[in-house]
Design an enzyme around this catalytic site. Structure first.
Site, mmCIF file in Angstrom:
data_model
loop_
_atom_site.group_PDB
_atom_site.id
_atom_site.type_symbol
_atom_site.label_atom_id
_atom_site.label_comp_id
_atom_site.label_asym_id
_atom_site.label_seq_id
_atom_site.Cartn_x
_atom_site.Cartn_y
_atom_site.Cartn_z
ATOM 1 N N ARG A 290 0.146 -3.162 0.329
ATOM 2 C CA ARG A 290 1.558 -2.885 0.560
ATOM 3 C C ARG A 290 2.191 -1.967 -0.482
ATOM 4 N NH1 ARG A 290 0.075 -7.146 2.991
ATOM 5 N NH2 ARG A 290 -1.121 -7.348 1.102
ATOM 6 N N THR A 291 2.026 -2.312 -1.757
ATOM 7 C CA THR A 291 2.771 -1.583 -2.785
ATOM 8 C C THR A 291 2.319 -0.127 -2.816
ATOM 9 O OG1 THR A 291 2.785 -3.660 -3.989
ATOM 10 C CG2 THR A 291 3.512 -1.711 -5.197
ATOM 11 N N LYS B 124 -15.310 5.836 -18.122
ATOM 12 C CA LYS B 124 -16.118 6.391 -19.229
ATOM 13 C C LYS B 124 -15.635 5.857 -20.577
ATOM 14 C CE LYS B 124 -16.032 10.730 -16.738
ATOM 15 N NZ LYS B 124 -15.350 12.021 -16.810
ATOM 16 N N ARG C 197 0.006 -0.032 -11.444
ATOM 17 C CA ARG C 197 -0.413 -1.437 -11.308
ATOM 18 C C ARG C 197 -1.628 -1.630 -12.196
ATOM 19 N NH1 ARG C 197 -1.170 -5.032 -5.988
ATOM 20 N NH2 ARG C 197 1.081 -4.945 -6.201
ATOM 21 N N HIS D 199 6.857 -7.926 -11.112
ATOM 22 C CA HIS D 199 6.656 -7.029 -9.963
ATOM 23 C C HIS D 199 8.068 -6.688 -9.452
ATOM 24 C CE1 HIS D 199 4.935 -5.013 -6.658
ATOM 25 N NE2 HIS D 199 4.173 -5.957 -6.139
HETATM 26 N N1 CP Z 1 3.151 -7.783 -2.257
HETATM 27 C C1 CP Z 1 2.207 -6.996 -2.843
HETATM 28 O O1 CP Z 1 2.321 -6.628 -4.020
HETATM 29 O O2 CP Z 1 1.167 -6.655 -2.023
HETATM 30 P P1 CP Z 1 -0.065 -5.744 -2.444
HETATM 31 O O3 CP Z 1 -0.838 -6.485 -3.514
HETATM 32 O O4 CP Z 1 -0.852 -5.529 -1.192
HETATM 33 O O5 CP Z 1 0.499 -4.457 -3.003
#
Ligand code: CP
Length: 297
Positions: free
Chosen positions: A49-50, A78, A99, A127
């Site tokens: 999603r993100t 590396k 991320r 998040h």
């Molecule tokens: N909700 C969320 O962060 O989903 P993903 O891990 O798929 O990005």
């Protein structure tokens, strides 16, 4: 605003402006003020999603993408450090979405980069863009957040979505019930912080009772952060949302989830009209468009 590392970096006024901007991003004539800018998306942990909603948001705003999908795709394999990687990407892009499995990695990146950094999840910490989506969805479906009874159920120790959301809900004056196994309770310091800052009503319990609940927000047990994965499965069984656990719930209760979901919601509940998490995930695009417009604009 420069960076979005934590939901603590922003206030109610800015979040409300994001709600309005996200509404406008769903019209036919999306502003193209960011056309020609470059966004780097660096995902050193899996994401559906993100990552993809940031990509869609960028495409709709005319932004060009630089994308690293995994650690093995970068020179970090590396032995290059995250710090050096960020300094390099900062020289190519106008904004970085990161991320990373390590808590604090997004803050480190924000300190190093001259361009804005958006935290797309740092370990079990924060998040913030997920929380903006969650608050936007609640406000859209319930027409308010203040005074709502919101239950957060699941892994409150390791789930970054829950840490950010507790803060966001408290900021908007929701009444919060935290429901989790004893071993996966929210850090009491976080609860004390939101109580002190927002005079928030927060109570913790292990009882699955949703009679007064307006919004039920569920997350999966974060198995990948457990030393013993069997322990995670055991806890998941205890905190599963089933038709039985929803007996006596309000007719207009809504069920949200940041997704991915595994086994924490039974298939019968998954089919219920109360379930709104696929709609919630769709709002990821306009909300992230609004965030990019606000930060890169
Ligand atoms: N909700 C969320 O962060 O989903 P993903 O891990 O798929 O990005």
């Amino acid at each position: 605003m420069q960076d979005l590392v934590s939901i603590k970096d922003v206030n109610k006024r800015w979040i409300t402006s994001i709600f309005k901007l996200a509404d406008s991003m769903q019209s036919k004539n999306v502003p193209q003020k960011l056309r020609g800018k470059v966004l780097a998306t660096l995902f050193f942990e899996p994401s559906t999603r993100t990552r993809l909603s940031f990509h869609t948001a960028a495409a709709r705003l005319g932004i060009q993408l630089l994308d690293i999908e995994s650690m093995s795709e970068s020179s970090m394999v590396k032995g290059e450090t995250l710090a050096d990687t960020i300094k390099i990407i900062d020289g190519y892009a106008d904004c970085i979405v990161l991320r990373h499995p390590k808590e604090g990695s997004a803050r480190l990146a924000a300190d190093l980069a001259e361009h804005p950094v958006i935290n797309a999840g740092d370990g079990g910490n924060q998040h913030p863009t997920q929380t903006l989506i969650d608050l936007y969805t609640i406000n859209k479906l319930k027409k308010k957040i203040e005074g709502l009874n919101v239950s957060l159920v699941g892994d409150l120790k390791y789930a970054r979505t829950m840490h950010s959301l507790l803060y966001g809900l408290a900021m908007f004056g929701a009444k919060i019930t935290l429901i989790s196994p004893k071993e996966l309770e929210m850090d009491p310091r976080v609860i004390e912080e939101v109580k002190a800052l927002f005079k928030a009503e927060v109570r913790a319990t292990s009882e699955m009772n949703f009679r007064n609940c307006d919004v039920l927000y569920v997350c999966r047990i974060q198995k990948e952060r457990f030393a013993d994965p069997y322990e995670a499965v055991r806890m998941q069984q205890q905190f599963r949302i089933t038709p039985e656990s929803l007996k006596g719930a309000k007719e207009d209760l809504i069920i949200l989830h940041p997704l991915p979901k595994v086994d924490e919601i039974s298939p019968e509940v998954d089919k219920s009209k109360k379930v709104r998490y696929f709609e919630q995930a769709r709002y990821g695009v306009p909300v992230r468009m609004a965030v990019l417009q606000s930060i890169m604009g």
